[in-house]
Design a protein around this motif. Structure first.
Motif, PDB file in Angstrom:
ATOM      1  N   ASP A  53       0.806  -1.227   0.000  1.00 58.29           N
ATOM      2  CA  ASP A  53       0.000   0.000   0.000  1.00 58.29           C
ATOM      3  C   ASP A  53       0.840   1.278   0.000  1.00 58.29           C
ATOM      4  OD1 ASP A  53      -2.547  -1.007  -0.222  1.00 58.29           O
ATOM      5  OD2 ASP A  53      -3.325   0.028   1.523  1.00 58.29           O
ATOM      6  N   ARG A  57      -2.788   5.336  -4.841  1.00 58.49           N
ATOM      7  CA  ARG A  57      -3.843   5.067  -5.815  1.00 58.49           C
ATOM      8  C   ARG A  57      -3.516   5.602  -7.208  1.00 58.49           C
ATOM      9  NH1 ARG A  57      -8.042   7.648  -3.618  1.00 58.49           N
ATOM     10  NH2 ARG A  57      -8.435   5.870  -2.243  1.00 58.49           N
ATOM     11  N   VAL A  79      -4.945  -4.464  -6.061  1.00 60.70           N
ATOM     12  CA  VAL A  79      -4.999  -3.126  -5.462  1.00 60.70           C
ATOM     13  C   VAL A  79      -4.613  -3.163  -3.982  1.00 60.70           C
ATOM     14  CG1 VAL A  79      -6.674  -2.272  -7.128  1.00 60.70           C
ATOM     15  CG2 VAL A  79      -7.493  -3.274  -4.988  1.00 60.70           C
ATOM     16  N   TYR A  83      -5.536   1.135  -0.965  1.00 66.24           N
ATOM     17  CA  TYR A  83      -4.956   2.479  -0.934  1.00 66.24           C
ATOM     18  C   TYR A  83      -5.821   3.463  -0.157  1.00 66.24           C
ATOM     19  CZ  TYR A  83      -2.384   0.130  -4.602  1.00 66.24           C
ATOM     20  OH  TYR A  83      -1.652  -0.804  -5.314  1.00 66.24           O
ATOM     21  N   THR A  89     -10.865   3.430  -4.982  1.00 65.79           N
ATOM     22  CA  THR A  89      -9.907   2.723  -5.826  1.00 65.79           C
ATOM     23  C   THR A  89     -10.621   1.854  -6.853  1.00 65.79           C
ATOM     24  OG1 THR A  89      -8.222   2.741  -4.094  1.00 65.79           O
ATOM     25  CG2 THR A  89      -7.994   1.078  -5.799  1.00 65.79           C
TER      26      THR A  89
END
Length: 249
Positions: A53, A57, A79, A83, A89
């Protein structure tokens, strides 16, 4: 384009050789992949950030957009934990044209992750939501805990369940038998073969960051050899320049 969800068939698994940029995605697609998945670690490393993380984004969505534009097969992106705001996101990567995402739970409670998954699914209902369970990967609990989380996440809107951290045939068989949805496992050197995992009823198989690690391992070995020995044998077997160039046209 192929329906990404329909590619998840227990016993006939979707096999994902995870890519991290446009070139690696095109190489994997040219080898016959039905879909492309990214590795969050590989993407982060290629952009100078650590996994976990830290990328952010904006950079992650930009990377997803480049991969989607590079290939004609469905693309699923990792992902990480979303984020900060999984719903935001998911909306962003859906707009970039992705067909699926992985969203991890880490050490969050079941209720916390259910809320995050529900919000993410509402934000992008057409995106295949693969809920990653970190229970076994990080030693946060046992198989029973992983199964409990899987059922709760499916109830919250997840379309598939990703349980990295084991390829033990007995454990994988238990996961498949107990989870009422497509099960994704993380594999690599030393793990059962694709055929063996298919026979256990797995619906999706990912290589994760291992391909990126192998590629960067080659860079490291080649650099050390050049600087320490003054030779270039580690570059044997490199991809053909002309073919790589042609894939980029």
């Amino acid at each position: 384009m192929t329906d990404f969800s329909a590619l998840h068939q227990p016993g006939r698994p979707l096999v994902l050789v995870n890519a991290w940029d446009a070139a690696s995605a095109r190489i994997v697609a040219a080898a016959g992949a039905a879909a492309i998945a990214t590795t969050s670690a590989g993407v982060a490393w290629s952009l100078g950030a650590p996994d976990g993380d830290a990328l952010g984004r904006e950079a992650a969505v930009a990377a997803a957009r480049r991969v989607v534009a590079a290939v004609s097969v469905p693309v699923s992106v990792d992902v990480e934990a979303g984020y900060g705001d999984p719903a935001a996101t998911l909306r962003a990567v859906a707009a970039a044209g992705v067909a699926g995402v992985n969203l991890e739970d880490g050490a969050r409670t079941i209720a916390e992750q259910q809320a995050r998954l529900s919000a993410a699914k509402e934000a992008a209902p057409g995106v295949f939501l693969n809920a990653r369970i970190d229970t076994l990967l990080f030693g946060l609990g046992d198989v029973t805990e992983a199964i409990t989380r899987a059922k709760a996440y499916l109830d919250a809107g997840a379309d598939g369940i990703f349980v990295p951290g084991t390829t033990d045939p007995a454990v994988v068989a238990e996961l498949v038998a107990s989870i009422p949805g497509p099960v994704n496992v993380l594999t690599g050197p030393g793990a059962p073969s694709i055929g063996e995992l298919a026979a256990l009823g797995v619906a999706r198989i990912s290589l994760g960051s291992s391909v990126a690690q192998a590629a960067y391992g080659l860079v490291e070995r080649a650099a050390r050899e050049v600087f320490e020995a003054g030779t270039y044998t580690g570059l044997a077997g490199a991809a053909d320049y002309g073919r790589l160039n042609a894939l980029s046209e």
